[in-house]
Design an enzyme around this catalytic site. Structure first.
Site, PDB file in Angstrom:
ATOM      1  N   LYS A 181      35.321  45.257  33.685  1.00 22.80           N
ATOM      2  CA  LYS A 181      35.718  44.883  35.052  1.00 22.80           C
ATOM      3  C   LYS A 181      35.172  43.526  35.508  1.00 22.80           C
ATOM      4  CE  LYS A 181      38.229  47.380  35.444  1.00 22.80           C
ATOM      5  NZ  LYS A 181      39.272  47.605  34.389  1.00 22.80           N
ATOM      6  N   GLY A 210      36.793  40.740  34.682  1.00 23.56           N
ATOM      7  CA  GLY A 210      37.904  39.792  34.587  1.00 23.56           C
ATOM      8  C   GLY A 210      38.362  39.627  33.146  1.00 23.56           C
ATOM      9  N   THR A 266      40.875  40.971  31.426  1.00 22.22           N
ATOM     10  CA  THR A 266      42.326  40.777  31.251  1.00 22.22           C
ATOM     11  C   THR A 266      42.688  39.307  31.458  1.00 22.22           C
ATOM     12  OG1 THR A 266      42.513  42.937  32.331  1.00 22.22           O
ATOM     13  CG2 THR A 266      44.555  41.708  32.027  1.00 22.22           C
ATOM     14  N   TRP A 267      42.072  38.708  32.451  1.00 16.81           N
ATOM     15  CA  TRP A 267      42.318  37.306  32.804  1.00 16.81           C
ATOM     16  C   TRP A 267      41.776  36.368  31.724  1.00 16.81           C
ATOM     17  CZ3 TRP A 267      39.494  34.528  37.429  1.00 16.81           C
ATOM     18  CH2 TRP A 267      40.213  33.397  37.793  1.00 16.81           C
ATOM     19  N   HIS A 323      33.232  44.431  24.451  1.00 14.19           N
ATOM     20  CA  HIS A 323      32.340  44.704  25.585  1.00 14.19           C
ATOM     21  C   HIS A 323      30.918  44.959  25.059  1.00 14.19           C
ATOM     22  CE1 HIS A 323      35.293  45.023  28.747  1.00 14.19           C
ATOM     23  NE2 HIS A 323      35.820  46.165  28.381  1.00 14.19           N
ATOM     24  N   ARG A 370      30.498  38.830  36.174  1.00 17.15           N
ATOM     25  CA  ARG A 370      31.037  38.927  37.534  1.00 17.15           C
ATOM     26  C   ARG A 370      29.950  39.485  38.444  1.00 17.15           C
ATOM     27  NH1 ARG A 370      36.486  42.389  39.294  1.00 17.15           N
ATOM     28  NH2 ARG A 370      36.823  41.264  41.264  1.00 17.15           N
ATOM     29  N   TYR A 374      33.174  34.809  36.752  1.00 22.65           N
ATOM     30  CA  TYR A 374      34.491  35.110  37.348  1.00 22.65           C
ATOM     31  C   TYR A 374      34.664  34.308  38.639  1.00 22.65           C
ATOM     32  CZ  TYR A 374      38.136  38.132  39.483  1.00 22.65           C
ATOM     33  OH  TYR A 374      39.277  38.627  40.071  1.00 22.65           O
ATOM     34  N   ARG A 414      44.293  45.128  40.297  1.00 26.91           N
ATOM     35  CA  ARG A 414      44.069  45.807  41.576  1.00 26.91           C
ATOM     36  C   ARG A 414      44.173  44.768  42.678  1.00 26.91           C
ATOM     37  NH1 ARG A 414      39.842  47.590  44.976  1.00 26.91           N
ATOM     38  NH2 ARG A 414      38.525  46.087  43.901  1.00 26.91           N
ATOM     39  N   GLY A 432      41.974  41.515  42.398  1.00 27.63           N
ATOM     40  CA  GLY A 432      41.678  40.228  41.756  1.00 27.63           C
ATOM     41  C   GLY A 432      41.061  39.221  42.717  1.00 27.63           C
TER      42      GLY A 432
HETATM   43  P1  PAP Z   1      38.393  45.554  31.524  1.00 31.11           P
HETATM   44  O1  PAP Z   1      37.043  44.910  31.529  1.00 31.11           O
HETATM   45  O2  PAP Z   1      38.364  47.000  31.865  1.00 31.11           O
HETATM   46  O3  PAP Z   1      39.154  45.306  30.275  1.00 31.11           O
HETATM   47  P2  PAP Z   1      39.149  43.744  33.693  1.00 31.11           P
HETATM   48  O4  PAP Z   1      40.301  42.850  33.496  1.00 31.11           O
HETATM   49  O5  PAP Z   1      37.815  43.110  33.717  1.00 31.11           O
HETATM   50  O6  PAP Z   1      39.307  44.920  32.656  1.00 31.11           O
HETATM   51  O7  PAP Z   1      39.310  44.544  35.055  1.00 31.11           O
HETATM   52  C1  PAP Z   1      40.272  44.312  35.986  1.00 31.11           C
HETATM   53  C2  PAP Z   1      39.746  43.445  37.108  1.00 31.11           C
HETATM   54  O8  PAP Z   1      40.166  42.099  36.879  1.00 31.11           O
HETATM   55  C3  PAP Z   1      40.394  43.873  38.408  1.00 31.11           C
HETATM   56  O9  PAP Z   1      39.500  43.504  39.457  1.00 31.11           O
HETATM   57  P3  PAP Z   1      39.541  44.217  40.894  1.00 31.11           P
HETATM   58  O10 PAP Z   1      39.441  45.676  40.649  1.00 31.11           O
HETATM   59  O11 PAP Z   1      38.373  43.674  41.649  1.00 31.11           O
HETATM   60  O12 PAP Z   1      40.832  43.818  41.520  1.00 31.11           O
HETATM   61  C4  PAP Z   1      41.648  43.033  38.383  1.00 31.11           C
HETATM   62  O13 PAP Z   1      42.322  42.948  39.615  1.00 31.11           O
HETATM   63  C5  PAP Z   1      41.105  41.705  37.915  1.00 31.11           C
HETATM   64  N1  PAP Z   1      42.134  40.861  37.332  1.00 31.11           N
HETATM   65  C6  PAP Z   1      43.095  41.199  36.443  1.00 31.11           C
HETATM   66  N2  PAP Z   1      43.865  40.164  36.150  1.00 31.11           N
HETATM   67  C7  PAP Z   1      43.392  39.122  36.875  1.00 31.11           C
HETATM   68  C8  PAP Z   1      43.795  37.754  37.003  1.00 31.11           C
HETATM   69  N3  PAP Z   1      44.822  37.271  36.335  1.00 31.11           N
HETATM   70  N4  PAP Z   1      43.084  36.965  37.824  1.00 31.11           N
HETATM   71  C9  PAP Z   1      42.025  37.450  38.507  1.00 31.11           C
HETATM   72  N5  PAP Z   1      41.597  38.726  38.447  1.00 31.11           N
HETATM   73  C10 PAP Z   1      42.278  39.564  37.627  1.00 31.11           C
END
Ligand code: PAP
Length: 328
Positions: free
Chosen positions: A76, A78, A80-81, A140, A162, A228, A294, A296
């Site tokens: 969590k 970031g 995916t980003w 991770h 983050r 992040y 969610r 972001g």
């Molecule tokens: P993981 O570590 O479980 O693989 P990860 O991508 O870190 O996943 O978790 C998702 C978080 O990254 C979400 O944060 P939030 O719950 O605070 O919203 C998600 O919204 C955010 N996220 C995914 N894609 C992006 C993006 N393109 N830019 C910024 N934040 C993102």
């Protein structure tokens, strides 16, 4: 009512666990998990059964190459980003960013840049021979638990951390989404208590962050440490830094063509979260792609944590990071 293993998504099914892993599990400290009932403490960090199996095989069998690149995060942060941006930067010659059939428009970045411990959880001897260098992997896993072959290689590692308050809130929502109806949801108080005690997937969060932070200070050519929040606030600067670190800096011609903005647009929360694949697709693990998008944003913790929780988490963070030079 008993639920059949086959009707469960893969991330909730009992994994095939080796004898070595079973023997080890019986010696490890246990605690309750966020999604699965139990987590195990291995080398100071908490793992679910399948992750533990994956980490053991990864440690034992992964043949690192000097050209390998790892993107590393606590869940969590970031991920995916960072996976999307890294994939776009490294493959921009084969996959022009503005082409209408860029892989990121059809495939979630978790499929394009898999977690190496997930690969090893299913197969102790995966075949990576079709991956041309530089091979891009994600993990991770904490720094101490990386395979020896990675430690002795010249692999490049990008670690993104983050703010723990936003990370906790994100993990709380994500793990509740993964729980099936019959499991009930976890309360925020209960999960906060576990998080503060260091019991979170691949946590303690602070120990994982410090492991990579210290490594980035000692081996800056091998380990790049990103935040992040800085990526959100100065995305162009951070992206150029990443490309430079990967050994494929943004060229003056690319600057002129606006490639930095194009990559940032392609990998933005708005673009990715609105793609059909990410609205309705599912990962091979059985997780819905949508669960990774969610809000972001920075600062959503203000909507979820009480003043007491904020004070407690800030105190732990200050204490753990004291003297490290790392601040939030
Ligand atoms: P993981 O570590 O479980 O693989 P990860 O991508 O870190 O996943 O978790 C998702 C978080 O990254 C979400 O944060 P939030 O719950 O605070 O919203 C998600 O919204 C955010 N996220 C995914 N894609 C992006 C993006 N393109 N830019 C910024 N934040 C993102």
């Amino acid at each position: 009512m008993a639920i059949s293993q086959h009707s469960l998504p893969k991330y909730l099914q009992d994994p095939l666990v080796s004898k070595e892993c079973k023997d080890l599990m019986s010696t490890l400290s246990k605690n309750r998990g966020w999604v699965l009932p139990v987590m195990y403490n291995y080398q100071g960090f908490w793992h679910s059964i399948s992750h533990l199996q994956g980490v053991l095989s990864f440690q034992k069998h992964f043949p690192a190459q000097d050209t390998d690149i790892f993107v590393v995060t606590a869940p969590k942060s970031g991920t995916t980003w960072l996976k999307a941006i890294s994939f776009a930067i490294l493959n921009r010659t084969s996959y022009p960013i503005t082409s209408g059939d860029h892989p990121l428009l059809k495939t979630n970045s978790h499929e394009l840049v898999p977690f190496v411990e997930d690969i090893y959880a299913d197969n102790p001897n995966p075949d990576f021979s079709s991956m041309p260098p530089p091979r891009l992997f994600a993990t991770h896993v904490s720094h101490v638990s990386l395979p020896e072959s990675v430690h002795v290689s010249k692999c490049k590692i990008v670690y993104m951390c983050r703010n723990p308050k936003d990370l906790f809130v994100s993990a709380f929502h994500f793990t509740n989404k993964l729980r099936l109806e019959h499991m009930g949801v976890n309360s925020i108080e209960e999960m906060f208590d576990l998080f503060c005690k260091g019991v979170s997937l691949y946590g303690p969060y602070w120990d994982q962050v410090l492991g990579y932070w210290n490594e980035s200070l000692q081996r800056p050519k091998q380990v790049l440490f990103l935040k992040y929040e800085e990526m959100k606030e100065h995305p162009g600067t951070e992206l150029r830094k990443l490309a430079e670190f990967y050994g494929c800096p943004i060229t003056p011609k690319e600057e002129e063509e606006g490639i930095v903005d194009a990559i940032l647009r392609l990998c933005s929360f708005e673009t990715l979260s609105n793609l059909e694949v990410n609205k309705n697709g599912t990962l091979t693990t059985g997780l819905s792609n949508q669960a990774y998008f969610r809000r972001g944003e920075i600062g959503d913790w203000k909507n979820h944590l009480t003043a007491e929780m904020v004070e407690q988490l800030d105190m732990i963070t200050e204490d753990k990071f004291h003297g490290s030079g790392l601040t939030f």
